[in-house]
Design an enzyme around this catalytic site. Structure first.
Site, PDB file in Angstrom:
ATOM      1  N   ARG A 222      11.454  -6.872   4.490  1.00  0.00           N
ATOM      2  CA  ARG A 222      11.462  -5.458   4.871  1.00  0.00           C
ATOM      3  C   ARG A 222      12.064  -5.286   6.269  1.00  0.00           C
ATOM      4  O   ARG A 222      12.785  -4.335   6.534  1.00  0.00           O
ATOM      5  CB  ARG A 222      10.040  -4.905   4.840  1.00  0.00           C
ATOM      6  CG  ARG A 222       9.987  -3.428   5.178  1.00  0.00           C
ATOM      7  CD  ARG A 222       8.602  -2.850   4.991  1.00  0.00           C
ATOM      8  NE  ARG A 222       7.731  -3.179   6.097  1.00  0.00           N
ATOM      9  CZ  ARG A 222       6.429  -2.887   6.120  1.00  0.00           C
ATOM     10  NH1 ARG A 222       5.857  -2.319   5.086  1.00  0.00           N
ATOM     11  NH2 ARG A 222       5.701  -3.189   7.159  1.00  0.00           N
TER      12      ARG A 222
ATOM     13  N   ARG B 179      11.946  -2.064  10.950  1.00  0.00           N
ATOM     14  CA  ARG B 179      10.760  -1.561  11.643  1.00  0.00           C
ATOM     15  C   ARG B 179      10.479  -2.449  12.836  1.00  0.00           C
ATOM     16  O   ARG B 179      10.473  -3.670  12.721  1.00  0.00           O
ATOM     17  CB  ARG B 179       9.557  -1.572  10.682  1.00  0.00           C
ATOM     18  CG  ARG B 179       8.971  -0.195  10.499  1.00  0.00           C
ATOM     19  CD  ARG B 179       7.887  -0.207   9.472  1.00  0.00           C
ATOM     20  NE  ARG B 179       6.656  -0.824   9.976  1.00  0.00           N
ATOM     21  CZ  ARG B 179       5.511  -0.770   9.316  1.00  0.00           C
ATOM     22  NH1 ARG B 179       5.429  -0.149   8.169  1.00  0.00           N
ATOM     23  NH2 ARG B 179       4.437  -1.351   9.817  1.00  0.00           N
TER      24      ARG B 179
ATOM     25  N   ARG C 135      -0.551  -8.836  13.310  1.00  0.00           N
ATOM     26  CA  ARG C 135      -1.101  -7.746  12.484  1.00  0.00           C
ATOM     27  C   ARG C 135      -2.017  -8.309  11.405  1.00  0.00           C
ATOM     28  O   ARG C 135      -3.032  -7.709  11.059  1.00  0.00           O
ATOM     29  CB  ARG C 135       0.031  -6.937  11.858  1.00  0.00           C
ATOM     30  CG  ARG C 135       0.549  -5.857  12.824  1.00  0.00           C
ATOM     31  CD  ARG C 135       1.949  -5.422  12.516  1.00  0.00           C
ATOM     32  NE  ARG C 135       2.108  -4.916  11.180  1.00  0.00           N
ATOM     33  CZ  ARG C 135       3.250  -4.974  10.490  1.00  0.00           C
ATOM     34  NH1 ARG C 135       4.312  -5.535  11.025  1.00  0.00           N
ATOM     35  NH2 ARG C 135       3.318  -4.480   9.291  1.00  0.00           N
TER      36      ARG C 135
ATOM     37  N   LYS D 177       0.825  -1.220   0.000  1.00  0.00           N
ATOM     38  CA  LYS D 177       0.000   0.000   0.000  1.00  0.00           C
ATOM     39  C   LYS D 177       0.858   1.269   0.000  1.00  0.00           C
ATOM     40  O   LYS D 177       0.585   2.198  -0.749  1.00  0.00           O
ATOM     41  CB  LYS D 177      -0.912   0.057   1.238  1.00  0.00           C
ATOM     42  CG  LYS D 177      -1.909  -1.063   1.336  1.00  0.00           C
ATOM     43  CD  LYS D 177      -2.813  -0.869   2.553  1.00  0.00           C
ATOM     44  CE  LYS D 177      -2.067  -0.954   3.886  1.00  0.00           C
ATOM     45  NZ  LYS D 177      -1.595  -2.294   4.255  1.00  0.00           N
TER      46      LYS D 177
ATOM     47  N   ARG E  87      -9.338   1.772   9.072  1.00  0.00           N
ATOM     48  CA  ARG E  87      -8.924   0.400   9.348  1.00  0.00           C
ATOM     49  C   ARG E  87      -9.941  -0.332  10.206  1.00  0.00           C
ATOM     50  O   ARG E  87      -9.754  -1.507  10.512  1.00  0.00           O
ATOM     51  CB  ARG E  87      -7.626   0.479  10.129  1.00  0.00           C
ATOM     52  CG  ARG E  87      -6.483  -0.376   9.638  1.00  0.00           C
ATOM     53  CD  ARG E  87      -5.333  -0.008  10.543  1.00  0.00           C
ATOM     54  NE  ARG E  87      -4.142  -0.739  10.375  1.00  0.00           N
ATOM     55  CZ  ARG E  87      -3.114  -0.376   9.597  1.00  0.00           C
ATOM     56  NH1 ARG E  87      -3.189   0.679   8.832  1.00  0.00           N
ATOM     57  NH2 ARG E  87      -2.018  -1.095   9.600  1.00  0.00           N
TER      58      ARG E  87
HETATM   59  P1  ADP Z   1       0.960  -2.146   7.966  1.00  0.00           P
HETATM   60  O1  ADP Z   1      -0.118  -1.855   6.975  1.00  0.00           O
HETATM   61  O2  ADP Z   1       2.164  -2.769   7.341  1.00  0.00           O
HETATM   62  O3  ADP Z   1       0.493  -2.902   9.176  1.00  0.00           O
HETATM   63  P2  ADP Z   1       1.099   0.669   8.891  1.00  0.00           P
HETATM   64  O4  ADP Z   1       2.322   1.483   8.733  1.00  0.00           O
HETATM   65  O5  ADP Z   1      -0.114   1.077   8.128  1.00  0.00           O
HETATM   66  O6  ADP Z   1       1.578  -0.803   8.558  1.00  0.00           O
HETATM   67  O7  ADP Z   1       0.681   0.602  10.452  1.00  0.00           O
HETATM   68  C1  ADP Z   1       1.598   0.275  11.465  1.00  0.00           C
HETATM   69  C2  ADP Z   1       0.886   0.281  12.818  1.00  0.00           C
HETATM   70  O8  ADP Z   1       0.390   1.611  13.096  1.00  0.00           O
HETATM   71  C3  ADP Z   1      -0.362  -0.606  12.931  1.00  0.00           C
HETATM   72  O9  ADP Z   1      -0.041  -1.949  13.262  1.00  0.00           O
HETATM   73  C4  ADP Z   1      -1.140   0.105  14.043  1.00  0.00           C
HETATM   74  O10 ADP Z   1      -0.599  -0.164  15.311  1.00  0.00           O
HETATM   75  C5  ADP Z   1      -0.876   1.567  13.753  1.00  0.00           C
HETATM   76  N1  ADP Z   1      -1.899   2.153  12.830  1.00  0.00           N
HETATM   77  C6  ADP Z   1      -1.677   2.679  11.590  1.00  0.00           C
HETATM   78  N2  ADP Z   1      -2.810   3.137  11.047  1.00  0.00           N
HETATM   79  C7  ADP Z   1      -3.796   2.896  11.952  1.00  0.00           C
HETATM   80  C8  ADP Z   1      -5.191   3.118  11.979  1.00  0.00           C
HETATM   81  N3  ADP Z   1      -5.837   3.693  10.943  1.00  0.00           N
HETATM   82  N4  ADP Z   1      -5.882   2.729  13.092  1.00  0.00           N
HETATM   83  C9  ADP Z   1      -5.272   2.172  14.129  1.00  0.00           C
HETATM   84  N5  ADP Z   1      -3.953   1.916  14.180  1.00  0.00           N
HETATM   85  C10 ADP Z   1      -3.213   2.274  13.105  1.00  0.00           C
END
Ligand code: ADP
Length: 188
Positions: free
Chosen positions: A129, A135, A146, A16, A90
């Site tokens: 990654r 990360r 996740r 994404k 989300r």
């Molecule tokens: P990925 O899609 O690889 O899990 P992201 O960078 O989108 O990675 O998100 C990393 C973390 O940030 C998530 O596991 C969560 O803890 C938090 N996070 C990101 N966006 C949201 C959201 N919209 N609502 C709740 N938590 C979020």
């Protein structure tokens, strides 16, 4: 310029972030990535960052009210609203809050794109990654968690947007540029 709101959806590791950057540039949209915004807050040591860090490291979601407040402040200064959403909404609660925000700002969801990638390929990509970027939420155990959080909290949004007729599915397998073209095809 007209308002435009495009949502990129997909499980962790679907690509994404990469696609969001490419598409935002090509369509003159601002990329809004809640994950990136949260990571910036963590590294700056803000109050929000301190509340979010442990949840992120555990692969749990940050509470809706904190996320929605963060998105609201970003959209507040933007007229017309032209955004590429990456990682938000989300949860069903976030999707409803987004509807409210967009209505307030004279916009609506233009299109949602789901990036489809088989599960075994997702884990492989995320572990790669982890080795490259370090990360802190990219350990194998957290990755699996996740993914289960995605299945439970985020997958229901596919039907939510499909029922509105704005959902498109695109294969996320292949070269980055190939996937970008596939997404552009469904958007035009
Ligand atoms: P990925 O899609 O690889 O899990 P992201 O960078 O989108 O990675 O998100 C990393 C973390 O940030 C998530 O596991 C969560 O803890 C938090 N996070 C990101 N966006 C949201 C959201 N919209 N609502 C709740 N938590 C979020």
């Amino acid at each position: 310029m007209q308002p435009e709101v495009i949502l990129l959806m997909g499980p962790p590791g679907a690509g994404k972030g990469t696609q969001a950057s490419a598409l935002a540039e090509r369509r003159d949209l601002r990329k809004l990535s809640t994950g990136d915004m949260l990571r910036a807050n963590v590294s700056e040591g803000t109050d929000l960052g301190m509340r979010a860090k442990a949840l992120m490291d555990a692969g749990e979601l940050v509470p809706d009210d904190l996320i929605v407040a963060m998105v609201r402040s970003e959209l507040d200064s933007m007229r017309p609203v032209r955004v590429l959403l990456d990682g938000f909404p989300r949860t069903p609660g976030q999707a409803e809050a987004l509807d409210g925000l967009l209505a307030e700002y004279g916009a609506e969801m233009t299109a949602a794109v789901l990036l489809d990638v088989p599960n075994d390929m997702l884990v492989e990509r995320l572990l790669k990654r982890a080795a490259e970027e370090g990360r802190t939420d990219d350990t194998e155990e957290t990755i699996r968690h996740r993914m289960s959080v995605y299945e439970k909290s985020t997958r229901p949004l596919i039907d939510f947007y499909a029922e509105r007729g704005v959902m498109h599915r695109v294969s996320g397998v292949g070269a980055v540029a190939e996937v970008t073209s596939r997404i552009e095809e469904v958007l035009d």
